[in-house]
Design a protein around this motif. Structure first.
Motif, PDB file in Angstrom:
ATOM      1  N   ILE A 199      93.654  68.693  17.612  1.00 48.63           N
ATOM      2  CA  ILE A 199      92.198  68.088  17.827  1.00 48.63           C
ATOM      3  C   ILE A 199      91.973  66.686  17.474  1.00 48.63           C
ATOM      4  CG2 ILE A 199      89.756  68.647  17.776  1.00 48.63           C
ATOM      5  CD1 ILE A 199      91.551  70.875  19.459  1.00 48.63           C
ATOM      6  N   ASP A 200      92.673  65.535  18.021  1.00 52.24           N
ATOM      7  CA  ASP A 200      92.524  64.444  17.692  1.00 52.24           C
ATOM      8  C   ASP A 200      91.204  63.638  18.077  1.00 52.24           C
ATOM      9  OD1 ASP A 200      93.035  64.060  20.478  1.00 52.24           O
ATOM     10  OD2 ASP A 200      95.147  63.255  20.118  1.00 52.24           O
ATOM     11  N   GLN A 201      91.091  62.390  17.778  1.00 51.78           N
ATOM     12  CA  GLN A 201      89.840  61.736  18.033  1.00 51.78           C
ATOM     13  C   GLN A 201      89.622  61.328  19.551  1.00 51.78           C
ATOM     14  OE1 GLN A 201      87.450  60.934  15.550  1.00 51.78           O
ATOM     15  NE2 GLN A 201      86.218  60.547  17.561  1.00 51.78           N
ATOM     16  N   SER A 202      90.848  61.361  20.018  1.00 52.65           N
ATOM     17  CA  SER A 202      90.727  61.000  21.464  1.00 52.65           C
ATOM     18  C   SER A 202      90.034  62.240  22.232  1.00 52.65           C
ATOM     19  CB  SER A 202      92.245  60.646  22.003  1.00 52.65           C
ATOM     20  OG  SER A 202      91.927  60.664  23.500  1.00 52.65           O
ATOM     21  N   ARG A 203      90.644  63.382  22.059  1.00 56.49           N
ATOM     22  CA  ARG A 203      89.929  64.515  22.636  1.00 56.49           C
ATOM     23  C   ARG A 203      88.505  64.832  22.168  1.00 56.49           C
ATOM     24  NH1 ARG A 203      92.755  69.331  24.177  1.00 56.49           N
ATOM     25  NH2 ARG A 203      94.625  68.658  22.819  1.00 56.49           N
ATOM     26  N   ILE A 204      88.003  64.501  20.895  1.00 58.10           N
ATOM     27  CA  ILE A 204      86.741  64.563  20.508  1.00 58.10           C
ATOM     28  C   ILE A 204      85.766  63.566  21.201  1.00 58.10           C
ATOM     29  CG2 ILE A 204      85.220  64.067  18.669  1.00 58.10           C
ATOM     30  CD1 ILE A 204      87.711  65.074  16.871  1.00 58.10           C
ATOM     31  N   ASP A 205      86.219  62.210  21.581  1.00 60.82           N
ATOM     32  CA  ASP A 205      85.734  61.202  22.160  1.00 60.82           C
ATOM     33  C   ASP A 205      85.422  61.573  23.706  1.00 60.82           C
ATOM     34  OD1 ASP A 205      85.544  59.820  19.833  1.00 60.82           O
ATOM     35  OD2 ASP A 205      87.352  58.414  20.626  1.00 60.82           O
ATOM     36  N   VAL A 206      86.488  62.036  24.339  1.00 57.58           N
ATOM     37  CA  VAL A 206      86.245  62.646  25.551  1.00 57.58           C
ATOM     38  C   VAL A 206      85.371  63.750  25.851  1.00 57.58           C
ATOM     39  CG1 VAL A 206      87.627  63.786  27.480  1.00 57.58           C
ATOM     40  CG2 VAL A 206      88.758  61.793  26.296  1.00 57.58           C
ATOM     41  N   PHE A 207      85.414  64.608  24.810  1.00 55.24           N
ATOM     42  CA  PHE A 207      84.374  65.737  24.725  1.00 55.24           C
ATOM     43  C   PHE A 207      82.921  65.291  24.671  1.00 55.24           C
ATOM     44  CE2 PHE A 207      82.193  69.404  23.173  1.00 55.24           C
ATOM     45  CZ  PHE A 207      82.438  70.481  24.097  1.00 55.24           C
ATOM     46  N   ALA A 208      82.709  64.431  23.943  1.00 55.54           N
ATOM     47  CA  ALA A 208      81.529  63.614  23.541  1.00 55.54           C
ATOM     48  C   ALA A 208      80.987  62.889  24.820  1.00 55.54           C
ATOM     49  CB  ALA A 208      81.662  62.456  22.611  1.00 55.54           C
ATOM     50  N   ASP A 209      81.814  62.567  25.576  1.00 55.75           N
ATOM     51  CA  ASP A 209      81.621  61.926  26.833  1.00 55.75           C
ATOM     52  C   ASP A 209      81.144  62.695  27.984  1.00 55.75           C
ATOM     53  OD1 ASP A 209      82.059  59.216  26.080  1.00 55.75           O
ATOM     54  OD2 ASP A 209      83.969  58.966  26.720  1.00 55.75           O
ATOM     55  N   VAL A 210      81.898  63.782  28.061  1.00 53.35           N
ATOM     56  CA  VAL A 210      81.683  64.796  28.985  1.00 53.35           C
ATOM     57  C   VAL A 210      80.210  65.469  28.889  1.00 53.35           C
ATOM     58  CG1 VAL A 210      82.261  67.074  29.909  1.00 53.35           C
ATOM     59  CG2 VAL A 210      84.048  65.419  29.692  1.00 53.35           C
ATOM     60  N   THR A 211      80.124  65.627  27.359  1.00 50.23           N
ATOM     61  CA  THR A 211      78.678  66.636  27.075  1.00 50.23           C
ATOM     62  C   THR A 211      77.634  65.855  26.627  1.00 50.23           C
ATOM     63  OG1 THR A 211      79.447  66.741  24.749  1.00 50.23           O
ATOM     64  CG2 THR A 211      80.213  68.644  26.162  1.00 50.23           C
ATOM     65  N   GLU A 212      77.858  64.181  26.620  1.00 48.36           N
ATOM     66  CA  GLU A 212      76.832  63.636  26.359  1.00 48.36           C
ATOM     67  C   GLU A 212      76.318  63.728  24.893  1.00 48.36           C
ATOM     68  OE1 GLU A 212      74.004  62.731  29.359  1.00 48.36           O
ATOM     69  OE2 GLU A 212      75.418  62.850  30.959  1.00 48.36           O
ATOM     70  N   ASP A 213      77.019  64.186  24.000  1.00 45.65           N
ATOM     71  CA  ASP A 213      76.722  64.628  22.672  1.00 45.65           C
ATOM     72  C   ASP A 213      77.535  63.372  21.888  1.00 45.65           C
ATOM     73  OD1 ASP A 213      76.267  64.806  20.002  1.00 45.65           O
ATOM     74  OD2 ASP A 213      76.920  67.045  20.336  1.00 45.65           O
ATOM     75  N   HIS A 214      77.070  62.289  21.734  1.00 40.58           N
ATOM     76  CA  HIS A 214      77.556  61.126  20.956  1.00 40.58           C
ATOM     77  C   HIS A 214      77.087  60.905  19.549  1.00 40.58           C
ATOM     78  CE1 HIS A 214      78.267  60.184  24.958  1.00 40.58           C
ATOM     79  NE2 HIS A 214      79.413  59.725  24.673  1.00 40.58           N
ATOM     80  N   GLN A 215      76.810  61.849  18.963  1.00 44.50           N
ATOM     81  CA  GLN A 215      76.342  62.085  17.411  1.00 44.50           C
ATOM     82  C   GLN A 215      77.414  61.234  16.601  1.00 44.50           C
ATOM     83  OE1 GLN A 215      74.464  64.667  14.160  1.00 44.50           O
ATOM     84  NE2 GLN A 215      75.220  65.539  15.720  1.00 44.50           N
ATOM     85  N   PHE A 216      77.249  60.378  15.592  1.00 40.87           N
ATOM     86  CA  PHE A 216      78.177  59.487  14.926  1.00 40.87           C
ATOM     87  C   PHE A 216      79.030  60.627  14.134  1.00 40.87           C
ATOM     88  CE2 PHE A 216      75.128  60.393  11.462  1.00 40.87           C
ATOM     89  CZ  PHE A 216      76.135  60.557  10.311  1.00 40.87           C
ATOM     90  N   ILE A 217      78.861  61.654  13.776  1.00 37.73           N
ATOM     91  CA  ILE A 217      79.693  62.541  13.314  1.00 37.73           C
ATOM     92  C   ILE A 217      81.130  62.891  13.887  1.00 37.73           C
ATOM     93  CG2 ILE A 217      77.830  63.380  11.483  1.00 37.73           C
ATOM     94  CD1 ILE A 217      78.054  66.201  13.083  1.00 37.73           C
ATOM     95  N   HIS A 218      80.894  62.592  15.281  1.00 39.81           N
ATOM     96  CA  HIS A 218      82.085  62.976  16.230  1.00 39.81           C
ATOM     97  C   HIS A 218      82.454  61.740  16.736  1.00 39.81           C
ATOM     98  CE1 HIS A 218      80.262  66.889  16.395  1.00 39.81           C
ATOM     99  NE2 HIS A 218      79.179  66.699  16.999  1.00 39.81           N
ATOM    100  N   ILE A 219      81.992  60.592  16.696  1.00 39.06           N
ATOM    101  CA  ILE A 219      82.495  59.472  17.408  1.00 39.06           C
ATOM    102  C   ILE A 219      82.950  58.221  16.550  1.00 39.06           C
ATOM    103  CG2 ILE A 219      81.923  60.385  19.698  1.00 39.06           C
ATOM    104  CD1 ILE A 219      79.812  58.016  19.628  1.00 39.06           C
TER     105      ILE A 219
END
Length: 153
Positions: free
Chosen positions: A25-45
């Motif tokens: 579960i790398d940062q790239s996967r987390i960033d893409v998930f954040a974009d898809v779900t529109e959850d850009h909380q700083f703890i993730h991105i």
């Protein structure tokens, strides 16, 4: 993935069906998930801010990202009925997020068949107890009771 006959399902209840391979579960996967779900909380991105302002030492995966990985974790691990026409995600009886997955960590799924019920002719509801483990950690990321429906046709 083990292919079995429906009449042998009951023999597998209570048994560990399989353990998946590790998936990073790398940062790239987390960033893409954040974009898809529109959850850009700083703890993730935001790795720098997350390192400074959280107890995690950096960014963490969304809990729902860890949960959504069950499809990939189950792909070559769970039971498949002989003659299956389709499999359907039916939902969850219970989900508990126990520990966040830090960016760069690997996870894997451990699947135990809890129940198998023929709801209608050729329609089997399978209930799995799933534990998503984090490589190198004692405490799992999550535990869930996952329901799937297999249609044999």
């Amino acid at each position: 993935m083990p292919v079995i006959k429906a009449d042998t399902l009951k023999d597998h209840i209570g048994q560990e069906i399989g353990v998946s391979d590790w998936i990073e579960i790398d940062q790239s996967r987390i960033d893409v998930f954040a974009d898809v779900t529109e959850d850009h909380q700083f703890i993730h991105i935001d790795p720098e801010r997350a390192a400074k302002e959280t107890p995690f030492g950096g960014t963490i995966a969304h809990g729902f990202l860890s949960l959504s990985m069950l499809s990939a974790l189950a792909a070559n691990t769970t039971l498949v009925l002989d003659g299956i026409a389709m499999g359907i995600n039916y939902g969850f009886d219970k989900v508990r997020f126990l520990q966040p997955v830090r960016a760069g960590k690997k996870i894997r799924g451990r699947f135990v068949l809890e129940d198998a019920t023929e709801r209608n002719p050729g329609q089997w509801m399978l209930k799995y107890a799933v534990t998503v483990e984090i490589e190198g950690e004692e405490k799992p990321a999550l535990m869930a009771h996952w329901l799937t429906l297999q249609i044999v046709g």
